[in-house]
Design an enzyme around this catalytic site. Structure first.
Site, PDB file in Angstrom:
ATOM      1  CE  LYS A 103      22.102  32.973  -1.868  1.00 53.81           C
ATOM      2  NZ  LYS A 103      21.734  33.693   0.021  1.00 53.81           N
ATOM      3  CB  ILE A 114      19.784  33.718  13.166  1.00 58.02           C
ATOM      4  CG1 ILE A 114      19.819  34.964  14.196  1.00 58.02           C
ATOM      5  CG2 ILE A 114      20.793  33.041  12.105  1.00 58.02           C
ATOM      6  CD1 ILE A 114      21.314  35.085  14.702  1.00 58.02           C
ATOM      7  CG  ASN A 148      23.576  32.291   7.212  1.00 60.78           C
ATOM      8  OD1 ASN A 148      23.643  33.066   6.543  1.00 60.78           O
ATOM      9  ND2 ASN A 148      23.138  31.611   7.941  1.00 60.78           N
ATOM     10  CB  THR A 182      32.036  29.136   5.149  1.00 65.82           C
ATOM     11  OG1 THR A 182      31.722  29.130   3.827  1.00 65.82           O
ATOM     12  CG2 THR A 182      32.241  30.513   6.012  1.00 65.82           C
ATOM     13  CE1 TYR A 189      24.424  30.389  -3.190  1.00 64.42           C
ATOM     14  CE2 TYR A 189      26.305  31.633  -4.177  1.00 64.42           C
ATOM     15  CZ  TYR A 189      25.217  31.444  -3.218  1.00 64.42           C
ATOM     16  OH  TYR A 189      25.871  31.904  -1.426  1.00 64.42           O
TER      17      TYR A 189
END
Length: 250
Positions: free
Chosen positions: A157, A6, A86, A190, A153
């Site tokens: 993505k 991860i 991630n 987050t 971004y």
């Protein structure tokens, strides 16, 4: 032996997924610049394997060296390896014409180049074995629509989605036992959300909307989202190349 590799496991979704996978008896390999010592404690209490590798995903050399070492180590006794790409960065939050070139380069490296290199290396090494690889590339709803101030971004993505879909097509054609998917986690509480809220309206036109997400309690916890991801990886018949969305899983 089952392993979970991860990136960005020191906090947020990565740390939450690591804790839940450790509880399932899956050995976790954490990759981040800083270690989350709580994961070591969770692993010890669960009697599950755990190790941490420090790595700057913005460095191609570090990515190649660290993941070569990881794969050489775990492929010796692995029956199945989960890979969760991630780690990600939102910066630069700025309109085109005002972008910081160094932040642009780092965003592309962390959000796109590093996951591609990791997938490529692990799939390449696993070809020589019977080990099943299951890769989840963490994506975003920003991959599917333009957002003011998020040009880089959104672009990285969108690109990781297309890489995932294409690699999934290739694995199917090769009749591989390995799988690759993308996972869109929605809006979570987050550090990335905190970074977004600290930007300016000139750079990010939707600033008030994102501040309202926090104030209204609309942000899901990383633990809730991680639960959906872990359940997906462990309990489902995954469709190669598919982009799974958390809203469809909860």
């Amino acid at each position: 032996m089952k392993y979970a590799v991860i990136t960005g496991a020191s906090r947020g979704l990565g740390a939450a997924a690591a804790q839940q996978l450790l509880a399932e008896g899956i050995s976790v390999i954490s990759i981040a610049r800083h270690e989350n010592t709580e994961l070591k404690q969770v692993a010890a209490e669960a009697g599950t394997g755990y190790s941490h590798y420090s790595c700057n995903l913005g460095s191609e050399e570090q990515v190649q060296n660290v993941f070569s070492e990881i794969t050489e180590t775990i492929l010796k006794d692995a029956e199945k390896i989960f890979v969760i790409n991630n780690a990600g960065v939102i910066e630069p939050i700025e309109v085109a014409g005002e972008l910081d070139s160094s932040l642009v380069m780092n965003n592309v490296q962390v959000n796109l180049t590093a996951p591609i290199l990791i997938c490529n290396l692990i799939l390449q090494k696993a070809k020589k074995t019977a080990v099943e690889i299951v890769i989840a590339n963490v994506t975003s709803g920003a991959a599917e629509r333009p957002i003011h101030g998020w040009s880089i971004y959104c672009s990285t993505k969108a690109a990781i989605n297309m890489f995932t879909m294409t690699a999934g097509l290739e694995l199917e054609k090769a009749e591989s036992n390995s799988k690759i998917i993308a996972f869109s986690p929605g809006i979570m509480d987050t550090d990335m959300q905190a970074t977004i809220r600290s930007s300016s309206e000139e750079a990010f036109a939707d600033l008030k909307t994102f501040k309202n997400y926090k104030e209204s309690g609309s942000l899901r916890s990383p633990e809730t989202v991680a639960g959906a991801l872990v359940k997906l990886l462990l309990g489902s018949q995954l469709e190669n190349g598919k982009v799974y969305k958390v809203n469809d899983l909860l």
